[in-house]
Design a protein around this motif. Structure first.
Motif, PDB file in Angstrom:
ATOM      1  N   HIS A  43      -5.102   3.383  11.083  1.00  8.16           N
ATOM      2  CA  HIS A  43      -5.005   3.700   9.887  1.00  8.16           C
ATOM      3  C   HIS A  43      -6.135   4.708   9.508  1.00  8.16           C
ATOM      4  CE1 HIS A  43      -2.963   0.225   9.048  1.00  8.16           C
ATOM      5  NE2 HIS A  43      -3.538  -0.515   9.229  1.00  8.16           N
ATOM      6  N   GLU A  96       3.298  -0.583   9.996  1.00  7.51           N
ATOM      7  CA  GLU A  96       3.088  -2.088   9.433  1.00  7.51           C
ATOM      8  C   GLU A  96       3.284  -2.128   7.913  1.00  7.51           C
ATOM      9  OE1 GLU A  96      -0.323  -4.118  10.659  1.00  7.51           O
ATOM     10  OE2 GLU A  96      -1.778  -2.709   9.345  1.00  7.51           O
ATOM     11  N   HIS A  97       2.984  -1.082   7.212  1.00  9.49           N
ATOM     12  CA  HIS A  97       2.773  -1.210   5.555  1.00  9.49           C
ATOM     13  C   HIS A  97       4.224  -0.683   4.961  1.00  9.49           C
ATOM     14  CE1 HIS A  97      -1.588   0.120   5.788  1.00  9.49           C
ATOM     15  NE2 HIS A  97      -1.612  -0.985   6.021  1.00  9.49           N
ATOM     16  N   LEU A 145       0.726  -1.141   0.008  1.00 12.36           N
ATOM     17  CA  LEU A 145       0.121  -0.151  -0.109  1.00 12.36           C
ATOM     18  C   LEU A 145       0.662   1.227   0.166  1.00 12.36           C
ATOM     19  CD1 LEU A 145      -2.948  -1.177   2.767  1.00 12.36           C
ATOM     20  CD2 LEU A 145      -3.065  -0.928   0.023  1.00 12.36           C
ATOM     21  N   LYS A 198      -3.364   7.117   2.092  1.00 16.95           N
ATOM     22  CA  LYS A 198      -3.414   6.195   3.414  1.00 16.95           C
ATOM     23  C   LYS A 198      -2.376   6.698   4.256  1.00 16.95           C
ATOM     24  CE  LYS A 198      -4.788   1.778   2.835  1.00 16.95           C
ATOM     25  NZ  LYS A 198      -6.170   1.725   2.709  1.00 16.95           N
ATOM     26  N   THR A 235     -10.766  -1.422   3.767  1.00 13.59           N
ATOM     27  CA  THR A 235      -9.815  -0.983   2.827  1.00 13.59           C
ATOM     28  C   THR A 235     -10.429  -0.922   1.276  1.00 13.59           C
ATOM     29  OG1 THR A 235      -8.334  -2.152   4.052  1.00 13.59           O
ATOM     30  CG2 THR A 235      -7.586  -1.515   1.847  1.00 13.59           C
ATOM     31  N   ARG A 273     -14.511  -5.284   9.357  1.00 10.32           N
ATOM     32  CA  ARG A 273     -13.392  -4.751   9.579  1.00 10.32           C
ATOM     33  C   ARG A 273     -12.575  -4.864   8.175  1.00 10.32           C
ATOM     34  NH1 ARG A 273      -9.332  -3.147   8.999  1.00 10.32           N
ATOM     35  NH2 ARG A 273      -7.596  -2.986  10.433  1.00 10.32           N
ATOM     36  N   HIS A 295      -5.758  -1.370  14.488  1.00  9.93           N
ATOM     37  CA  HIS A 295      -5.356  -2.473  15.140  1.00  9.93           C
ATOM     38  C   HIS A 295      -5.196  -1.761  16.599  1.00  9.93           C
ATOM     39  CE1 HIS A 295      -4.778  -4.418  11.437  1.00  9.93           C
ATOM     40  NE2 HIS A 295      -3.839  -3.517  11.195  1.00  9.93           N
ATOM     41  N   TYR A 352      -9.566   3.780  11.485  1.00 14.59           N
ATOM     42  CA  TYR A 352      -9.735   2.408  11.690  1.00 14.59           C
ATOM     43  C   TYR A 352      -8.511   1.834  12.104  1.00 14.59           C
ATOM     44  CZ  TYR A 352      -8.207   1.412   6.818  1.00 14.59           C
ATOM     45  OH  TYR A 352      -7.760   1.555   5.685  1.00 14.59           O
TER      46      TYR A 352
HETATM   47  C1  MLT Z   1      -5.989  -3.011   7.544  1.00 11.73           C
HETATM   48  O1  MLT Z   1      -5.607  -3.059   8.566  1.00 11.73           O
HETATM   49  O2  MLT Z   1      -6.978  -3.184   7.159  1.00 11.73           O
HETATM   50  C2  MLT Z   1      -4.814  -3.115   6.557  1.00 11.73           C
HETATM   51  O3  MLT Z   1      -3.650  -2.717   7.188  1.00 11.73           O
HETATM   52  C3  MLT Z   1      -5.124  -2.457   5.286  1.00 11.73           C
HETATM   53  C4  MLT Z   1      -5.440  -0.866   5.255  1.00 11.73           C
HETATM   54  O4  MLT Z   1      -4.702  -0.187   6.154  1.00 11.73           O
HETATM   55  O5  MLT Z   1      -6.256  -0.265   4.591  1.00 11.73           O
END
Ligand code: MLT
Ligand code: FAD
Ligand code: ZN
Length: 464
Positions: free
Chosen positions: A395, A429-430, A89, A355, A344, A340, A388, A386
């Motif tokens: 994100h 993380e990307h 991404l 992003k 994306t 969830r 983690h 959104y």
């Molecule tokens: C997610 O957690 O959905 C992915 O990292 C992808 C995103 O960030 O869109």
């Protein structure tokens, strides 16, 4: 001076010649592709935001072939872009100019699996979902899971140090990857494909390649420690009125669910709006400003259900949670997870997406979304959050009807400055790829140069 978001200059690499093509055709019979129609998908990233003009796609099947390719390209000074499933991404998976695309798609064999230790070794081009399917038949799972599982390769996952939905439970690939085989830029093969849990003999060289995004070599094989498949999985989809209540729920949940908690994810009401509008996914509960996906994984369904029930009762009576629904059968579990996982995808239907993937102190995780909304006002179409929560990874995504340099100028470096101000990381993380490479110093001190810059310096190119 070039603006921080601008593409790098084409460096003085050689241009592909007829002799080069002849060499690759002989080395990889049928695996050296020049048909522009076949190259198209490999020249554009998943977000359709970066387009390169690579004229050659190489599809090796063995480590020896990767080694021959890289040795030749090194001698000829030809630029190479490693590519896995092309789901990255940050614009790192496709050429920017005319780099040769080295795809791992045919490096796709599972090599060994030991059901006693749970250690899997496979080639780098194995698709994550394929590995998960293979392991599930033997009552094991992969330690990572992401929305891109149907396309991303394990080599790409390691190259980006992908986090995903299971990191809270099984930790990062830095812990679960036990070994790697890597081909260095000059063709030398570095065999660190250990399958040992413990190995303190010298430096842990493989760590250098985890998250190096193809800058240090091509990962050709991976060994990974896989957990047993949990026999009981429950998912709760909950709604909260404020982000503080969401954090309170996280705290409560860590205390009451303890060892069976396997994911704690969130999305905001703006994400829910996009899921409803673009993917026609209805909200499974009443409308709320924030939604949580909690997953438990354990070995005793009755025990886990009781724990979950007690937790939900407490969350409801203490007014942390307004509404919720729970699932344990496969179909409903998948349906709740898709609320969830598919954010994306929903965003891609909303327009051009900017992003941002940042690590922040968890207490202030959502403040950046609010601050960005205030900062951009009506310039953005949608500003959504959104991510983690369990990993402190937000994100932040901003949509507009089309690419909009003035909107981008308003977002960057605002988001990076804000993140640096709370000692966060501009790439959780990307990875950095093309899009974030010039912003590394917001999160790393100056001496932490990118390996690409170090390489360029070593070959005498001034990177400023
Ligand atoms: C997610 O957690 O959905 C992915 O990292 C992808 C995103 O960030 O869109
Ligand atoms: P690619 O996109 O092909 O490549 C990514 C980078 O790695 C490039 O720089 C490439 O040059 C390099 N590379 C690829 N293979 C190799 C190799 N064998 N050796 C050396 N370098 C290599 N990411 C997360 O961390 N968590 C998520 O939850 C998550 N969810 C996602 C959901 C969706 C719908 C999408 C589209 C993406 C998501 N991602 C997520 C981002 C992406 O899927 C991951 O970064 C993934 O790990 C990339 O794997 P890939 O095989 O597609 O790699
Ligand atoms: Zn993510």
């Amino acid at each position: 001076e070039r603006s921080p978001g601008a593409a790098p200059e084409r460096l003085p690499f050689s241009r592909l010649s007829q002799e080069d093509l002849a060499f690759f055709r002989e080395t990889l019979p049928g695996g050296a592709i020049t048909d522009p129609d076949l190259l198209e998908a490999h020249n554009v990233d998943w977000l359709k935001s970066v387009r390169g003009h690579g004229e050659l796609l190489l599809r090796p099947q063995t480590t020896a072939q990767v080694s021959e390719i890289l040795r030749y390209c090194n001698d000829r000074n030809l630029a190479v872009n490693p590519q896995g499933g092309n789901t990255g991404l940050v614009g790192g998976s496709v050429p920017v100019y005319d780099e040769i695309i080295l795809s791992t798609a045919l490096l796709n064999n599972i090599l060994t699996f030991d059901p006693v230790s749970g250690i899997l070794t496979c080639q780098a081009g194995c698709v994550l979902e394929g590995l998960s399917g293979y392991l599930e038949e033997q009552d094991f799972i992969m330690p990572l899971d992401l929305g891109a599982k149907g396309s991303c390769h394990i080599g790409g996952n390691v190259a980006t140090n992908a986090g995903g939905l299971r990191l809270l439970r099984y930790g990062s690939l830095r812990g679960t990857v036990l070994g790697l085989e890597v081909v260095l830029a000059d063709g030398r093969v570095l065999d660190c494909l250990s399958t040992l849990r413990k190995d303190n003999t010298g430096y842990d060289l493989k760590q250098l390649f985890i998250g190096s995004e193809g800058t240090l070599g091509v990962i050709t094989a991976v060994s990974v420690l896989c957990p047993r498949k949990p026999s009981a999985v429950h998912v709760a989809f909950l709604g909260c009125q404020t982000f503080e209540q969401l954090l309170g729920t996280f705290k409560l949940c860590k205390g009451m669910l303890g060892e069976i908690l396997s994911a704690f994810e969130f999305l905001d009401a703006a994400c829910m709006g996009l899921l409803n509008t673009h993917l026609k996914l209805p909200n499974p509960i009443t409308d709320c400003p924030f939604y949580i996906v909690i997953e438990t994984s354990g070995s005793n369904s009755a025990h886990d259900e009781e724990k979950l029930h007690n937790f939900l009762e407490e969350a409801m009576t203490s007014s942390l949670v307004t509404d919720g629904t729970v699932a344990s059968d496969d179909t409903k579990v998948k349906a709740l997870w898709s609320m969830r996982e598919r954010v994306t995808e929903a965003l891609t239907h909303d327009g051009y997406t900017y992003k941002y993937d940042v690590s922040l102190p968890v207490e202030g995780l959502y403040q950046l979304v609010t601050a960005t909304r205030d900062h951009l006002g009506s310039r953005a179409k949608n500003v959504v959050g959104y991510g983690h929560v369990g990993d402190g990874n937000l994100h932040l995504n901003i949509t507009s009807p089309g690419p909009d340099p003035s909107l981008q100028g308003a977002i960057e470096p605002f988001v990076y400055g804000w993140t640096a101000g709370v000692r966060g990381s501009v790439s959780a993380e990307h990875g950095l790829g093309l899009k974030k490479r010039n912003y590394i110093y917001y999160s790393k001190p100056r001496p932490a140069r990118t390996s690409c810059e170090l390489y360029l310096e070593a070959v005498g190119v001034n990177v400023g």
